[in-house]
Design a protein around this motif. Structure first.
Motif, PDB file in Angstrom:
ATOM      1  N   UNK A 145       0.794  -1.231   0.158  1.00 54.19           N
ATOM      2  CA  UNK A 145      -0.038  -0.161  -0.006  1.00 54.19           C
ATOM      3  C   UNK A 145       0.996   1.381  -0.109  1.00 54.19           C
ATOM      4  N   UNK A 146       2.071   0.995   0.565  1.00 53.48           N
ATOM      5  CA  UNK A 146       2.907   2.372   0.662  1.00 53.48           C
ATOM      6  C   UNK A 146       4.430   1.827   0.156  1.00 53.48           C
ATOM      7  N   UNK A 147       4.671   2.279  -0.926  1.00 50.04           N
ATOM      8  CA  UNK A 147       6.100   2.021  -1.444  1.00 50.04           C
ATOM      9  C   UNK A 147       6.001   0.607  -2.306  1.00 50.04           C
ATOM     10  N   UNK A 148       6.625   0.581  -3.445  1.00 48.22           N
ATOM     11  CA  UNK A 148       6.787  -0.731  -4.282  1.00 48.22           C
ATOM     12  C   UNK A 148       8.173  -1.066  -4.314  1.00 48.22           C
ATOM     13  N   UNK A 149       9.152  -0.192  -4.358  1.00 51.81           N
ATOM     14  CA  UNK A 149      10.730  -0.532  -4.424  1.00 51.81           C
ATOM     15  C   UNK A 149      10.945   0.388  -3.167  1.00 51.81           C
ATOM     16  N   UNK A 150      11.975  -0.175  -2.273  1.00 57.42           N
ATOM     17  CA  UNK A 150      12.769   0.435  -1.248  1.00 57.42           C
ATOM     18  C   UNK A 150      13.848   1.386  -1.709  1.00 57.42           C
ATOM     19  N   UNK A 151      14.155   2.215  -0.757  1.00 60.54           N
ATOM     20  CA  UNK A 151      15.092   3.186  -1.025  1.00 60.54           C
ATOM     21  C   UNK A 151      16.293   2.611  -0.780  1.00 60.54           C
ATOM     22  N   UNK A 152      17.442   3.171  -1.530  1.00 64.41           N
ATOM     23  CA  UNK A 152      18.846   2.480  -1.287  1.00 64.41           C
ATOM     24  C   UNK A 152      19.160   2.259   0.203  1.00 64.41           C
ATOM     25  N   UNK A 153      18.724   3.420   0.965  1.00 63.46           N
ATOM     26  CA  UNK A 153      19.086   3.324   2.561  1.00 63.46           C
ATOM     27  C   UNK A 153      18.434   2.132   3.105  1.00 63.46           C
TER      28      UNK A 153
END
Length: 189
Positions: free
Chosen positions: A173-181
């Motif tokens: 529901x929130x984000x599909x790919x994660x951030x590099x961090x």
């Protein structure tokens, strides 16, 4: 009226909601998960008199809390070690064949569901021989927002066999790919 089921009644730890597992037990479960991963044999063991389906189911019940704790701690090294090299993984982004094919995609999922400030829960888990079926959800610790949820089946031949098939329905529901961090927080295998 039908009685409700406590899915964790006979398991070492309850991951049905946040806050139920003591820190000392968390450490023990991580140590056990590393030991279990080391038991996986090159070829899946044959089910028979020497290795029964009942034993496989008991081993899957012992393994289950270790899997939950490894995910909560973002231990990608442990999670990838739970799979057989010839894993078949069906999901909306797959099918994936072998552990290399799904590794890049799955690390994003692990990073999102194990990120700081989020707690993954497994309110339902059921066992039948090699089959482990469960529902999971990830909840933001501050807003109580559901970030992701899904249902999944593992076909796992106990400690000696590991997981050879995984089928999953995931909804983010929130984000599909994660951030590099966030990816950096997942233990690399």
């Amino acid at each position: 009226m039908k009685r409700r089921t406590n899915y964790y009644k006979d398991l070492a730890a309850d991951y049905s909601r946040p806050g139920l597992v003591a820190e000392s037990l968390q450490s023990e479960l991580i140590a056990l998960s590393l030991k279990i991963n080391g038991m996986q044999e090159k070829s899946p063991p044959v089910i028979g008199d020497d290795y029964t389906m009942s034993q496989v189911e008991q081993e899957n019940k012992q393994w289950w809390p270790t899997h939950c704790e490894a995910l909560r701690q973002g231990r990608g090294d442990i999670l990838i070690g739970e799979y057989r090299q010839d894993l078949v993984y069906f999901c909306q982004d797959g099918a994936y064949y072998g552990i290399e094919e799904q590794k890049v995609r799955e690390q994003h999922w692990w990073a999102l569901i194990a990120q700081p400030g989020v707690t993954m829960t497994w309110p339902i888990v059921m066992f039948h021989g090699e089959f482990v079926w469960f529902e999971w959800s990830c909840i933001d610790d501050d807003t109580n927002e559901t970030l992701a949820k899904g249902s999944c089946v593992w076909v796992r031949r106990g400690h000696r066999g590991g997981c050879h098939f995984k089928g999953e329905q995931l909804t983010f529901y929130r984000d599909v790919f994660s951030s590099p961090e966030l990816l950096e927080l997942i233990t690399k295998s």
